[in-house]
Structures are given as C-alpha cells and as structure tokens.
Design an enzyme around this catalytic site. Sequence first.
Site, PDB file in Angstrom:
ATOM      1  N   ASN A  19      92.148  37.197 120.020  1.00  0.00           N
ATOM      2  CA  ASN A  19      93.222  36.181 120.567  1.00  0.00           C
ATOM      3  C   ASN A  19      92.616  35.480 121.918  1.00  0.00           C
ATOM      4  O   ASN A  19      92.477  36.170 123.003  1.00  0.00           O
ATOM      5  CB  ASN A  19      94.662  36.902 121.016  1.00  0.00           C
ATOM      6  N   ASP A  76      97.552  45.723 122.422  1.00  0.00           N
ATOM      7  CA  ASP A  76      98.744  45.260 121.272  1.00  0.00           C
ATOM      8  C   ASP A  76     100.025  44.859 122.113  1.00  0.00           C
ATOM      9  O   ASP A  76     100.450  45.504 123.049  1.00  0.00           O
ATOM     10  CB  ASP A  76      98.718  46.425 120.363  1.00  0.00           C
ATOM     11  N   PHE A 154     100.212  30.981 125.940  1.00  0.00           N
ATOM     12  CA  PHE A 154     100.192  30.953 124.373  1.00  0.00           C
ATOM     13  C   PHE A 154     101.182  31.624 123.624  1.00  0.00           C
ATOM     14  O   PHE A 154     102.250  32.212 124.369  1.00  0.00           O
ATOM     15  CB  PHE A 154      98.556  31.766 124.037  1.00  0.00           C
ATOM     16  N   GLY A 155     101.158  31.626 122.352  1.00  0.00           N
ATOM     17  CA  GLY A 155     102.328  32.549 121.540  1.00  0.00           C
ATOM     18  C   GLY A 155     103.807  32.173 122.068  1.00  0.00           C
ATOM     19  O   GLY A 155     103.848  30.743 121.994  1.00  0.00           O
TER      20      GLY A 155
HETATM   21  P1  ITT Z   1      94.285  40.665 118.489  1.00  0.00           P
HETATM   22  O1  ITT Z   1      95.063  41.597 117.644  1.00  0.00           O
HETATM   23  O2  ITT Z   1      93.200  40.393 117.978  1.00  0.00           O
HETATM   24  O3  ITT Z   1      94.295  41.339 120.055  1.00  0.00           O
HETATM   25  P2  ITT Z   1      96.878  39.122 118.204  1.00  0.00           P
HETATM   26  O4  ITT Z   1      97.187  37.801 118.487  1.00  0.00           O
HETATM   27  O5  ITT Z   1      96.845  39.540 116.534  1.00  0.00           O
HETATM   28  O6  ITT Z   1      95.304  39.259 118.569  1.00  0.00           O
HETATM   29  P3  ITT Z   1      98.617  41.186 118.496  1.00  0.00           P
HETATM   30  O7  ITT Z   1      98.493  41.993 117.315  1.00  0.00           O
HETATM   31  O8  ITT Z   1      98.753  42.165 119.900  1.00  0.00           O
HETATM   32  O9  ITT Z   1      97.368  40.505 118.827  1.00  0.00           O
HETATM   33  O10 ITT Z   1      99.815  40.228 118.609  1.00  0.00           O
HETATM   34  C1  ITT Z   1     100.530  39.885 119.659  1.00  0.00           C
HETATM   35  C2  ITT Z   1     101.259  38.551 119.685  1.00  0.00           C
HETATM   36  O11 ITT Z   1     102.364  38.624 120.513  1.00  0.00           O
HETATM   37  C3  ITT Z   1     100.582  37.413 119.881  1.00  0.00           C
HETATM   38  O12 ITT Z   1      99.687  36.880 118.770  1.00  0.00           O
HETATM   39  C4  ITT Z   1     101.664  36.356 120.374  1.00  0.00           C
HETATM   40  O13 ITT Z   1     102.081  35.720 119.457  1.00  0.00           O
HETATM   41  C5  ITT Z   1     102.659  37.195 121.001  1.00  0.00           C
HETATM   42  N1  ITT Z   1     102.338  37.827 122.382  1.00  0.00           N
HETATM   43  C6  ITT Z   1     101.700  38.782 122.904  1.00  0.00           C
HETATM   44  N2  ITT Z   1     101.494  38.530 124.351  1.00  0.00           N
HETATM   45  C7  ITT Z   1     101.981  37.240 124.533  1.00  0.00           C
HETATM   46  C8  ITT Z   1     102.131  36.598 125.722  1.00  0.00           C
HETATM   47  O14 ITT Z   1     101.583  36.852 126.897  1.00  0.00           O
HETATM   48  N3  ITT Z   1     102.928  35.448 125.656  1.00  0.00           N
HETATM   49  C9  ITT Z   1     103.202  34.970 124.575  1.00  0.00           C
HETATM   50  N4  ITT Z   1     103.031  35.453 123.426  1.00  0.00           N
HETATM   51  C10 ITT Z   1     102.301  36.630 123.604  1.00  0.00           C
END
Ligand code: ITT
Length: 199
Positions: A19, A76, A154-155
């Site tokens: 990410n 995570d 993001f996200g």
């Molecule tokens: P990795 O497992 O490779 O680290 P990922 O994006 O799949 O990447 P996660 O399984 O931990 O990571 O999923 C976390 C999700 O939660 C992420 O994709 C975002 O959609 C959301 N998220 C986490 N932290 C956030 C933040 O600071 N701001 C906004 N959304 C967030």
Amino acid sequence: MMNKSLKEVPKEIILATTNKGKKSEFESLCEGTGILIKNIEQPFECEETGDSFIENATQKAKLAAKITRSYCIADDSGLCVESMNGEPGIYSARFFNNGAGMIKIIEALRNCVNRNAFFVCALVLASSEGRVLWQTEKKWEGTISQKPLGNNGFGYDPIFIPNGYSQTAGELDENVKKEISHRAKSILSFKEFFLSLNN
Ligand code: ITT
C-alpha cells in the site's frame, strides 16, 4: 535484562506492505529517527486469514521475514463503523473496491444517528527468523461524513472526520494526519520502543 534478540534490532527494517499510502506515511513518520524503512522488493502477497488486526499484521510480518530473512514490520489497519457492527474492520481493503465502499458506508448510515467510526492500526515487528519481537494497536476516533470530500491521504480518508475537526482526513493538511492518526500513534510507539533499545 533486555532479551538479546531485541538488542540486535537493526536500523534498517523492511516494511511489508503493498500500500503506497501506508509506505509514504511510514517514511515521513520515521524521518530523522535513524530508523531506515525499506519497502519490500520481492512480490508480496499475504492471505491475511486472521480474525483480528494483530493476527493479520503478525501473518504479514512473519511471511515477509521468511521471504527476506530480514527484520520486518507489518501494518494491518482498517475502518470500524459503529452502526455497521464494526464493519468493514479487518475487511477494509477488499470492501474499499476503488472507492465504492465509501459510498456503501454513507448509504448504510443514511438514517443513522450514530455516525461514530474509528481507524485501527496494528503494527508487528518480526525478527529475521520470523519471531514476533514487538506489537501494538492504536485507534483514531471520528465520525463518517455525509459525502466523500478531499483528495489527501488514501483509502477512507475522504469520509472520515476526526474528532476535534470539521473537515475530513482527505481535506486536512497531511501534516495534521501525521500527528494524530492511528498509524502516527502506532509508529510513535514503535519509535519509543526502538529508541529504548539503544539507551
Ligand atoms: P498491505 O496489506 O499490503 O499492507 P492493504 O491496503 O491491503 O496493504 P490492509 O489489509 O491493512 O492493507 O487494509 C487496510 C485498508 O484500510 C486500506 O486498504 C484502506 O482502505 C484502509 N485504511 C487503513 N488505514 C487507512 C488510513 O490511514 N486512511 C484511510 N484508509 C485507511
């Protein structure tokens, strides 16, 4: 007395994530600390079969250590919405679905008085042999906005209004998020742990 393996934690630590948003937050939060965060270079895909943030972060950190034979840290994280029984929670990444998940949350809360939500960030550090050396889990509390706003972060940042603010995390200056977010708190705790090893 401090455990020998802890004393040997190197300055260079591999971040087990795919990410880009997480990566850039880690880089800027570790700036000036002496901790060198290197992104994992090998293709990295972890199944994440745990039923908690800590379990999934542990799986990622251990897998990355097995692949790289280096000290690895994994994050995570996710968004828990109170009126949705804590969902999407550990399923936040797949629920996001290119932003469609944000609209789903707003729709689900259409008639809800309780718009409370919180982000969670679990961090786990594994040794090069895949042993868990340290872990933490921190929260960032707020409410869900009426519509997505802002392009920062993001996200789910565009629908999350941190408590004490009137703008979404997507609208706030990125330096604000760096001070107060779930990830900022977890990384601060990691920095304290790391610095305590060298004192
Ligand atoms: P990795 O497992 O490779 O680290 P990922 O994006 O799949 O990447 P996660 O399984 O931990 O990571 O999923 C976390 C999700 O939660 C992420 O994709 C975002 O959609 C959301 N998220 C986490 N932290 C956030 C933040 O600071 N701001 C906004 N959304 C967030």
